[in-house]
Design a protein around this motif. Structure first.
Motif, short mmCIF file in Angstrom:
data_model
loop_
_atom_site.label_atom_id
_atom_site.label_comp_id
_atom_site.label_asym_id
_atom_site.label_seq_id
_atom_site.Cartn_x
_atom_site.Cartn_y
_atom_site.Cartn_z
N PRO A 1 0.70 -1.01 -0.34
CA PRO A 1 -0.12 0.63 -0.23
C PRO A 1 0.69 1.09 -0.11
CG PRO A 1 0.01 -1.05 2.07
CD PRO A 1 1.50 -1.52 1.20
N PHE A 2 1.48 1.33 -1.00
CA PHE A 2 2.53 2.52 -1.08
C PHE A 2 1.76 4.03 -1.23
CE2 PHE A 2 6.28 4.73 -2.75
CZ PHE A 2 6.95 4.02 -1.69
N GLY A 3 0.66 4.28 -1.48
CA GLY A 3 -0.23 5.49 -1.63
C GLY A 3 -0.77 5.89 0.24
N SER A 4 -0.53 5.40 0.92
CA SER A 4 -0.85 4.99 2.31
C SER A 4 -0.16 5.36 2.60
CB SER A 4 -0.96 3.57 2.97
OG SER A 4 -1.20 4.04 4.60
N ALA A 5 1.73 4.79 2.14
CA ALA A 5 2.68 5.20 2.94
C ALA A 5 3.32 6.29 2.26
CB ALA A 5 4.41 4.59 1.72
N ILE A 6 2.89 6.85 1.09
CA ILE A 6 3.16 8.65 0.43
C ILE A 6 2.65 9.11 0.54
CG2 ILE A 6 2.44 8.49 -1.65
CD1 ILE A 6 4.45 9.77 -2.66
N ASN A 7 0.95 9.90 1.00
CA ASN A 7 -0.19 10.51 1.05
C ASN A 7 -0.04 10.26 2.69
OD1 ASN A 7 -1.73 11.36 -0.65
ND2 ASN A 7 -1.93 9.06 -1.21
N ARG A 8 0.99 9.79 4.15
CA ARG A 8 0.83 9.92 4.94
C ARG A 8 2.84 10.06 6.13
NH1 ARG A 8 -0.55 6.10 8.83
NH2 ARG A 8 0.18 4.46 7.26
N GLY A 9 3.20 10.18 4.54
CA GLY A 9 4.72 11.09 4.63
C GLY A 9 5.50 9.65 5.98
N LEU A 10 4.76 8.63 6.22
CA LEU A 10 6.10 7.67 6.14
C LEU A 10 7.28 7.77 6.29
CD1 LEU A 10 3.40 4.04 6.27
CD2 LEU A 10 3.27 5.91 7.78
N THR A 11 8.16 6.98 6.56
CA THR A 11 9.52 6.66 6.65
C THR A 11 10.53 5.11 6.57
OG1 THR A 11 10.25 9.12 6.93
CG2 THR A 11 12.26 7.24 7.58
N PHE A 12 10.29 4.54 5.76
CA PHE A 12 11.50 3.17 5.96
C PHE A 12 12.49 3.74 5.64
CE2 PHE A 12 7.14 3.38 3.11
CZ PHE A 12 6.62 2.49 3.47
N ARG A 13 13.02 2.18 6.74
CA ARG A 13 13.98 1.95 7.44
C ARG A 13 14.44 0.84 6.86
NH1 ARG A 13 17.27 6.07 9.91
NH2 ARG A 13 18.70 4.45 9.28
N MET A 14 15.94 0.16 6.85
CA MET A 14 15.41 -1.58 5.92
C MET A 14 17.18 -1.32 5.73
SD MET A 14 13.98 -1.77 2.25
CE MET A 14 12.36 -0.48 2.85
N ALA A 15 17.96 -2.64 6.07
CA ALA A 15 18.95 -2.95 5.49
C ALA A 15 19.50 -4.19 6.02
CB ALA A 15 20.23 -2.05 6.31
N GLN A 16 20.11 -5.24 5.45
CA GLN A 16 21.36 -6.31 6.28
C GLN A 16 22.31 -5.54 7.03
OE1 GLN A 16 20.99 -9.56 5.94
NE2 GLN A 16 20.31 -10.14 4.26
N THR A 17 22.16 -5.93 8.66
CA THR A 17 22.18 -5.50 9.07
C THR A 17 24.46 -5.30 9.03
OG1 THR A 17 21.32 -6.22 10.94
CG2 THR A 17 22.77 -5.71 12.06
N PRO A 18 24.50 -3.96 9.11
CA PRO A 18 26.47 -3.95 9.26
C PRO A 18 27.00 -4.29 10.18
CG PRO A 18 25.20 -1.72 9.15
CD PRO A 18 23.90 -2.79 9.31
N VAL A 19 27.13 -5.40 10.46
CA VAL A 19 26.99 -6.37 12.22
C VAL A 19 28.45 -4.97 12.99
CG1 VAL A 19 27.86 -8.27 12.92
CG2 VAL A 19 25.56 -8.01 11.59
N GLN A 20 29.43 -5.38 11.92
CA GLN A 20 30.96 -4.84 12.37
C GLN A 20 30.21 -3.28 12.91
OE1 GLN A 20 29.82 -5.50 9.07
NE2 GLN A 20 32.01 -7.44 8.82
N HIS A 21 29.43 -2.54 12.50
CA HIS A 21 29.46 -1.39 13.45
C HIS A 21 28.74 -1.81 14.75
CE1 HIS A 21 28.08 2.48 14.07
NE2 HIS A 21 26.67 2.49 14.17
N TYR A 22 27.81 -2.01 14.93
CA TYR A 22 27.39 -2.72 16.06
C TYR A 22 27.83 -3.23 17.36
CZ TYR A 22 22.93 -0.72 13.67
OH TYR A 22 22.49 0.54 13.72
N MET A 23 28.75 -4.69 16.93
CA MET A 23 28.96 -5.11 18.31
C MET A 23 29.70 -4.50 18.81
SD MET A 23 30.62 -8.27 15.20
CE MET A 23 30.69 -9.33 16.37
N PRO A 24 30.45 -4.31 19.08
CA PRO A 24 31.46 -3.37 20.13
C PRO A 24 30.48 -2.59 20.72
CG PRO A 24 31.82 -2.04 17.93
CD PRO A 24 31.26 -2.96 16.87
N ILE A 25 29.63 -1.73 20.29
CA ILE A 25 28.17 -0.63 21.25
C ILE A 25 27.70 -1.86 21.91
CG2 ILE A 25 25.94 1.08 21.29
CD1 ILE A 25 27.39 1.68 18.63
N LEU A 26 27.33 -3.18 20.98
CA LEU A 26 26.38 -3.74 21.61
C LEU A 26 27.41 -4.96 22.83
CD1 LEU A 26 23.91 -5.25 19.45
CD2 LEU A 26 23.81 -3.57 21.14
#
Length: 389
Positions: A319-344
């Motif tokens: 339902p992309f019409g819903s997303a664009i008309n309501r201003g949704l932001t999409f975030r997604m990725a294969q995780t860049p694990v190396q970035h998160y490992m020391p933090i976690l």
């Protein structure tokens, strides 16, 4: 050595296979002390992931002891105890330098094949099809680690395998999913899927300051684990999820929605999910995005949809019409694990979270094929399997 291998849909075996060898100066060979079956491995078992070949060694969550090091690897030494990120990254290319390790330009040996499917190639992955490099996975006694001088994290003395292992994938993935939600404090976050990644996302959302987490699933043990973390739970077989979230948020919708399910959404009671199943069965479609559709509809205006479940191909009826008309932001990725490992790792050391809470089954490699089925069929209270080679 012994390893878990794929031989076709629903055919996982524990085979004797050749030991890995050093192929490049930056390599290392790891004697695996613990590895795990990931929810995304079930997509391989179910025949949903293209590019698999019979006999491929699977698995991408593993850790162990360094037993051999390539001549150019100055970061590791024999005897080091390390966790290996599931994304294989060179550390030097454009994307690695920006911290986007899962977009590495060098590590996918079959990048041209991936480009035909997706336009551009992501990084190579352990044990996850020849489209993503054809690298042998970590559900084995030993694993060869390319670019082993990048991204590994050494396990501190006194930390158990069970506490450290999930730094390889599910903890960074769940944390990233929550981080994508731009939590400032006080938000309501809805999370579809209370499997291992969803459980990590629930706890990560609270760690980052969410006031409420709404967790959606139907498996009693998963819902109980989510409630133990403080989440409000919805069984999608018992309630209309959209109506329930509307009621809980006084008609506004969730501030952010996390899809921790991906391509094989259940949604048995919904018409769109039935159509998805027919399309996949008749090779007219590749994925079943029922959860993604629902997450879009349940997200408030100008909210965030965070996608951390695995999708492989083309999605229908979004339902992309819903997303664009309501201003949704999409975030997604294969995780860049190396970035998160020391933090976690630091969060674990501080006692803010112990990721071992998710483990329900510990077994040998030989028991692995049967536990794939137990995990897939959600039997015996199975939420997360750890294998000890």
């Amino acid at each position: 050595m012994r390893a878990i291998t794929w031989h076709g849909k629903n055919d996982m075996r524990c085979d004797t296979v050749p030991d890995p060898k050093i192929e490049d100066g930056r390599d290392a060979i790891i004697k695996v002390s613990s590895c795990a079956i990931c929810g995304s491995d079930l997509h391989i078992m179910d025949g949903m992931i293209p590019g698999m070949e019979r006999g491929d060694i699977v698995g991408h969550e593993c850790m162990g002891e360094v037993v051999e090091v390539g001549k150019d690897n100055k970061k590791l030494k024999v005897g080091d105890r390390v966790v290996i990120p599931f994304t294989i990254s060179c550390g030097e290319c454009f994307f690695c330098q920006k911290g986007f390790f899962s977009g590495c330009e060098r590590s996918n040996r079959n990048a041209k094949t991936a480009e035909k499917l997706w336009g551009h190639s992501p990084a190579g992955l352990f044990g996850y099809s020849h489209i993503l490099g054809g690298y042998a996975g970590g559900q084995a006694e030993y694993v060869r680690v390319p670019y082993a001088d990048v991204g590994h994290i050494k396990v501190p003395d006194g930390m158990t395998d069970e506490q450290a292992l999930f730094l390889s994938d599910i903890f960074p993935t769940g944390y990233m999913g929550a981080e994508f939600c731009n939590i400032q404090g006080g938000e309501t976050i809805a999370i579809w899927g209370c499997g291992p990644v969803g459980q990590m996302a629930i706890r990560s959302a609270f760690l980052l300051g969410a006031e409420r987490v709404i967790a959606i699933d139907t498996v009693p043990e998963r819902l109980a684990m989510a409630r133990a973390a403080g989440a409000i739970t919805l069984d999608f077989h018992d309630v209309d999820v959209y109506d329930a979230i509307q009621e809980l948020t006084k008609g506004r919708g969730a501030d952010a929605c996390i899809d921790a399910v991906g391509t094989e959404a259940d949604g048995t009671a919904s018409f769109d999910s039935v159509i998805d199943r027919i399309k996949v069965a008749t090779f007219m479609g590749t994925d079943r995005p029922h959860v993604l559709r629902q997450a879009i509809h349940c997200c408030r205006n100008f909210g965030v949809v965070s996608i951390i479940g695995v999708y492989g191909g083309l999605l229908d009826k979004i339902p992309f019409g819903s997303a664009i008309n309501r201003g949704l932001t999409f975030r997604m990725a294969q995780t860049p694990v190396q970035h998160y490992m020391p933090i976690l790792l630091e969060r674990i050391q501080k006692g803010e979270i112990d990721p071992s809470f998710v483990i329900t089954h510990t077994a040998s490699l030989e028991e692995g094929p049967d536990l794939y089925k137990t995990f897939r069929d959600k039997k015996d209270g199975c939420i997360k399997v750890v294998l000890k080679p």
